[in-house]
Write an enzyme that holds these catalytic residues in place. Structure first.
Site, PDB file in Angstrom:
ATOM      1  N   LYS A   1      -2.381  -7.607 -11.464  1.00 22.87           N
ATOM      2  CA  LYS A   1      -3.783  -7.448 -11.890  1.00 22.87           C
ATOM      3  C   LYS A   1      -3.898  -6.549 -13.126  1.00 22.87           C
ATOM      4  O   LYS A   1      -4.608  -6.870 -14.071  1.00 22.87           O
ATOM      5  CB  LYS A   1      -4.638  -6.846 -10.757  1.00 22.87           C
TER       6      LYS A   1
ATOM      7  N   ARG B   1     -12.407  -4.803  -2.367  1.00 30.35           N
ATOM      8  CA  ARG B   1     -11.245  -4.944  -1.490  1.00 30.35           C
ATOM      9  C   ARG B   1     -11.668  -5.245  -0.060  1.00 30.35           C
ATOM     10  O   ARG B   1     -10.807  -5.443   0.797  1.00 30.35           O
ATOM     11  CB  ARG B   1     -10.449  -3.634  -1.484  1.00 30.35           C
TER      12      ARG B   1
ATOM     13  N   ARG C   1       8.366  -0.678  -9.681  1.00 33.92           N
ATOM     14  CA  ARG C   1       7.333   0.149 -10.326  1.00 33.92           C
ATOM     15  C   ARG C   1       7.425   1.591  -9.833  1.00 33.92           C
ATOM     16  O   ARG C   1       7.266   2.534 -10.606  1.00 33.92           O
ATOM     17  CB  ARG C   1       5.940  -0.434 -10.048  1.00 33.92           C
TER      18      ARG C   1
ATOM     19  N   ARG D   1       5.040   6.395  -9.079  1.00 31.19           N
ATOM     20  CA  ARG D   1       3.810   6.336  -8.275  1.00 31.19           C
ATOM     21  C   ARG D   1       4.137   6.543  -6.804  1.00 31.19           C
ATOM     22  O   ARG D   1       4.934   5.804  -6.229  1.00 31.19           O
ATOM     23  CB  ARG D   1       3.134   4.977  -8.504  1.00 31.19           C
TER      24      ARG D   1
ATOM     25  N   ARG E   1       0.189  -1.049   2.864  1.00 24.14           N
ATOM     26  CA  ARG E   1      -0.809  -1.586   1.921  1.00 24.14           C
ATOM     27  C   ARG E   1      -0.890  -3.115   2.027  1.00 24.14           C
ATOM     28  O   ARG E   1      -1.962  -3.685   1.893  1.00 24.14           O
ATOM     29  CB  ARG E   1      -0.455  -1.167   0.480  1.00 24.14           C
TER      30      ARG E   1
HETATM   31  P1  AMP Z   1      -4.481   0.253  -6.641  1.00 25.87           P
HETATM   32  O1  AMP Z   1      -4.067   1.053  -7.824  1.00 25.87           O
HETATM   33  O2  AMP Z   1      -5.588  -0.704  -6.942  1.00 25.87           O
HETATM   34  O3  AMP Z   1      -3.324  -0.421  -5.939  1.00 25.87           O
HETATM   35  O4  AMP Z   1      -5.095   1.290  -5.578  1.00 25.87           O
HETATM   36  C1  AMP Z   1      -4.320   2.352  -5.031  1.00 25.87           C
HETATM   37  C2  AMP Z   1      -5.003   2.875  -3.782  1.00 25.87           C
HETATM   38  O5  AMP Z   1      -6.321   3.371  -4.114  1.00 25.87           O
HETATM   39  C3  AMP Z   1      -5.241   1.853  -2.690  1.00 25.87           C
HETATM   40  O6  AMP Z   1      -4.095   1.680  -1.860  1.00 25.87           O
HETATM   41  C4  AMP Z   1      -6.408   2.476  -1.938  1.00 25.87           C
HETATM   42  O7  AMP Z   1      -5.991   3.542  -1.118  1.00 25.87           O
HETATM   43  C5  AMP Z   1      -7.248   3.079  -3.076  1.00 25.87           C
HETATM   44  N1  AMP Z   1      -8.239   2.106  -3.580  1.00 25.87           N
HETATM   45  C6  AMP Z   1      -8.268   1.535  -4.816  1.00 25.87           C
HETATM   46  N2  AMP Z   1      -9.302   0.705  -4.949  1.00 25.87           N
HETATM   47  C7  AMP Z   1      -9.958   0.734  -3.758  1.00 25.87           C
HETATM   48  C8  AMP Z   1     -11.103   0.066  -3.255  1.00 25.87           C
HETATM   49  N3  AMP Z   1     -11.788  -0.818  -3.981  1.00 25.87           N
HETATM   50  N4  AMP Z   1     -11.483   0.349  -1.987  1.00 25.87           N
HETATM   51  C9  AMP Z   1     -10.819   1.247  -1.228  1.00 25.87           C
HETATM   52  N5  AMP Z   1      -9.726   1.889  -1.640  1.00 25.87           N
HETATM   53  C10 AMP Z   1      -9.288   1.643  -2.900  1.00 25.87           C
END
Ligand code: AMP
Length: 233
Positions: free
Chosen positions: A57, A133, A172, A178, A189
Site C-alpha cells: 500500500k 480497517r 522490512r 520497525r 496482525r
Molecule cells: P500500518 O503502518 O498501516 O501497518 O499500521 C501499523 C499499526 O498501526 C497497526 O498494526 C495498528 O496497530 C495501527 N493502525 C494503523 N491504522 C489503523 C487503523 N485505521 N485502525 C486501527 N489501528 C490502526
C-alpha cells in the site's frame, strides 16, 4: 484607448477599457462557477488503497502521489509520528501497535477527520492508506466525507498471498527496524487483518467501488493496473 469585445453579448457589444461591464454580462456566470466547483469535487479522486500488512500500500501510494498529485493519509505513519513525539496519543497507540492490535475506532476516526480537514477544500483527492480497517471505520469515513460533499471514488485491493506477506514484512523489519515487523507480531496482525479488515472487501463491493489487483509481481505492472482504474475515475 483599447477596445474590448464582449463575445457573450448580442451584437458583440464593444466597451472602452475602464468601462464597467453591463449586468447582462454577469448573468449565468456565477451559476456556472458554482456548477464547475461541484463538478470538480465529483471528479475528485478519493481512493482507499487496501490490503493486508505488507501488500504494498505504502509503495503504491508514493507512486500515486507522484503521478496524480493526490494528498495521502497513512494512519500507521500518523501513529508512528505521535509515538516518536511522545504525545499522549502516541503512548496510547504504542501498546496496541506492539500487540499487533487495532487502535479503537472512535480515536482513529477523529484523527482521520482532522488530518483530512487539514488538506483544505482545494485538493484533487486523498489516498487513504491503512484506513479504514474495520466496518465501523468505513461507515464513519462515508459519513465524514458525505458531510463535506465528498465520497470514496475507488477502493483498490492489493491481493498478495500470505507466505509472500510474511517474507516482505520480515525483510522490512530487518531493513527499517520497525518494531512490529517481527514474526510474532506479524502473525497477530495477519489474524486481525482476516477477522476485522478483510470483511471490508464485501462492504466496498456493496458500495460498488471495489477493484481487485494482483499485488504479486513486478511493481510497475501493479502500478499500471492501478492507474488503469484511477484514470477512469
Ligand atoms: P500500518 O503502518 O498501516 O501497518 O499500521 C501499523 C499499526 O498501526 C497497526 O498494526 C495498528 O496497530 C495501527 N493502525 C494503523 N491504522 C489503523 C487503523 N485505521 N485502525 C486501527 N489501528 C490502526
Amino acid at each position: 484607448m483599447r477596445e474590448i469585445k464582449l463575445p457573450n453579448l448580442p451584437g458583440e457589444q464593444k466597451v472602452q477599457e475602464g468601462d464597467l461591464l453591463p449586468d447582462q454580462w454577469f448573468k449565468g456566470k456565477e451559476e456556472k462557477v458554482k456548477q464547475n466547483k461541484i463538478e470538480e469535487r465529483i471528479k475528485m479522486k478519493n481512493i482507499v488503497i487496501f490490503g493486508a500488512p505488507g501488500s504494498g500500500k505504502g509503495t503504491q501510494s508514493d507512486k500515486l502521489i507522484e503521478r496524480y498529485g493526490l494528498e495521502h493519509i497513512s494512519t500507521g505513519d500518523v501513529l508512528r509520528a505521535e509515538i516518536k513525539k511522545g504525545s499522549e496519543l502516541g503512548k496510547t497507540a504504542q501498546g496496541y501497535i506492539d500487540q499487533g492490535q487495532l487502535i479503537p475506532d472512535d480515536l482513529m476516526v477523529s484523527i482521520l477527520a482532522s488530518v483530512y480537514d487539514g488538506f483544505g477544500r482545494g485538493h484533487k483527492g486523498v489516498i487513504f492508506d491503512g484506513f479504514p480497517r474495520t466496518i465501523p471505520q468505513a461507515e464513519a469515513l462515508k459519513v465524514m466525507l458525505a458531510e463535506r460533499g465528498d465520497k470514496v471514488a475507488a477502493m483498490i485491493e492489493l491481493a498478495v498471498p500470505e507466505d509472500e506477506l510474511m517474507k516482505r514484512l520480515l525483510l522490512r523489519g530487518q531493513q527499517s527496524g520497525r518494531a512490529d515487523d517481527n514474526e510474532e507480531t506479524i502473525k497477530k496482525r495477519l489474524v486481525v487483518y482476516h477477522s476485522q479488515t478483510q470483511p471490508l472487501i464485501e462492504w466496498y463491493k456493496q458500495e460498488g467501488v471495489h477493484h481487485h489487483i494482483n499485488g504479486l509481481g513486478d511493481l510497475d505492472r501493479i502500478f499500471a493496473d492501478i492507474c488503469a482504474i484511477v484514470d477512469n475515475l
